[in-house]
Write a protein that holds these residues in place. Sequence first.
Motif, mmCIF file in Angstrom:
data_model
loop_
_atom_site.group_PDB
_atom_site.id
_atom_site.type_symbol
_atom_site.label_atom_id
_atom_site.label_comp_id
_atom_site.label_asym_id
_atom_site.label_seq_id
_atom_site.Cartn_x
_atom_site.Cartn_y
_atom_site.Cartn_z
ATOM 1 N N LEU A 2 0.834 -1.200 0.000
ATOM 2 C CA LEU A 2 0.000 0.000 0.000
ATOM 3 C C LEU A 2 0.869 1.250 0.000
ATOM 4 C CD1 LEU A 2 -2.676 -1.030 2.629
ATOM 5 C CD2 LEU A 2 -3.002 -0.865 0.163
ATOM 6 N N ASP A 3 0.434 2.254 -0.724
ATOM 7 C CA ASP A 3 1.131 3.538 -0.734
ATOM 8 C C ASP A 3 0.612 4.345 0.450
ATOM 9 O OD1 ASP A 3 2.165 6.017 -1.145
ATOM 10 O OD2 ASP A 3 1.738 6.088 -3.287
ATOM 11 N N ILE A 7 -2.493 7.141 0.929
ATOM 12 C CA ILE A 7 -3.573 6.927 1.897
ATOM 13 C C ILE A 7 -3.657 8.103 2.861
ATOM 14 C CG2 ILE A 7 -4.315 5.497 3.846
ATOM 15 C CD1 ILE A 7 -3.136 3.090 2.360
ATOM 16 N N TYR A 8 -2.490 8.553 3.319
ATOM 17 C CA TYR A 8 -2.453 9.679 4.257
ATOM 18 C C TYR A 8 -3.073 10.927 3.633
ATOM 19 C CZ TYR A 8 -0.457 13.513 6.984
ATOM 20 O OH TYR A 8 -0.297 14.649 7.721
ATOM 21 N N ARG A 9 -2.665 11.257 2.413
ATOM 22 C CA ARG A 9 -3.174 12.466 1.757
ATOM 23 C C ARG A 9 -4.675 12.396 1.531
ATOM 24 N NH1 ARG A 9 1.182 12.022 -1.843
ATOM 25 N NH2 ARG A 9 -0.296 11.324 -3.423
ATOM 26 N N ILE A 10 -5.144 11.257 0.984
ATOM 27 C CA ILE A 10 -6.554 11.119 0.630
ATOM 28 C C ILE A 10 -7.427 11.068 1.888
ATOM 29 C CG2 ILE A 10 -8.262 9.612 -0.450
ATOM 30 C CD1 ILE A 10 -5.993 8.754 -2.397
ATOM 31 N N ALA A 11 -6.993 10.283 2.879
ATOM 32 C CA ALA A 11 -7.781 10.156 4.112
ATOM 33 C C ALA A 11 -7.862 11.492 4.842
ATOM 34 C CB ALA A 11 -7.172 9.090 5.012
ATOM 35 N N ARG A 12 -6.751 12.238 4.874
ATOM 36 C CA ARG A 12 -6.764 13.545 5.528
ATOM 37 C C ARG A 12 -7.747 14.482 4.842
ATOM 38 N NH1 ARG A 12 -1.380 17.216 5.804
ATOM 39 N NH2 ARG A 12 -1.680 17.024 3.571
ATOM 40 N N ALA A 37 -1.682 6.047 8.818
ATOM 41 C CA ALA A 37 -0.772 6.090 7.665
ATOM 42 C C ALA A 37 0.356 7.080 7.907
ATOM 43 C CB ALA A 37 -1.542 6.451 6.399
ATOM 44 N N GLY A 38 0.016 8.261 8.449
ATOM 45 C CA GLY A 38 1.031 9.280 8.699
ATOM 46 C C GLY A 38 2.068 8.834 9.714
#
Length: 222
Positions: A2-3, A7-12, A37-38
């Motif tokens: 997983l990237d 995930i961090y950018r999109i979920a945030r 993710a972060g």
Amino acid sequence: TLDQRAIYRIARRLALISDVAGAEEEAINYYEKAIHAGGQLENVVHTDLGTLLNNVALIYRRSGRQKAAESYYLHALELYEKQLGPNHPDVAAVLNNLGVFYTNEGRFEEAEQMHQRALAIRRQANPNGHSDIAQSHCNLAVVYHSRGDLTRAGELYRESLRGWEDLEQPPADYEIVASNYADRLRALGKKRKAATIEARARRRRLQATLRGAGRGRGPGRR
């Protein structure tokens, strides 16, 4: 694999959208994904993760889940201390938030501890004075005021006011502190002194606003 960065950018982003829309449970879910993710990325700025943790805490507070909110404030404190050390000014900001939370919960002993520690860090970082020090004095005053120790509260309110007044352009907090101190004076029957302090704060704020407006004005036409 997983990237995690994606995930961090999109979920945030989805968390912030859901939060603004009032979809609190959905926002918490996305915040959790972003925080997880972060936490696995090496170069995520501590303040970014701290903001996400703080946002979740605020949602839990709004919905009356105070115990859950506290755990996120403590997580943010642990994160900042780990990345910055225990005496960094950013750590003081997290301690301040935690102190306000404890004050609102009526947990005054814990609130005092948080604000005293924040104040010590801020004094060390700014030996010549700073608005953050004035803020800490005010928050401690509120703790003592709430506990009925009006003498100590009065001393801290005065310290806070002096701190704000040393600034060329005292912020809105200055007027709030003046109002709190005035309430304390009225409780002691000192109505005239209370009115004088509030009037001085309003005058100082108005003068600061006018000075700021004057500086921002461009050259006139000829």
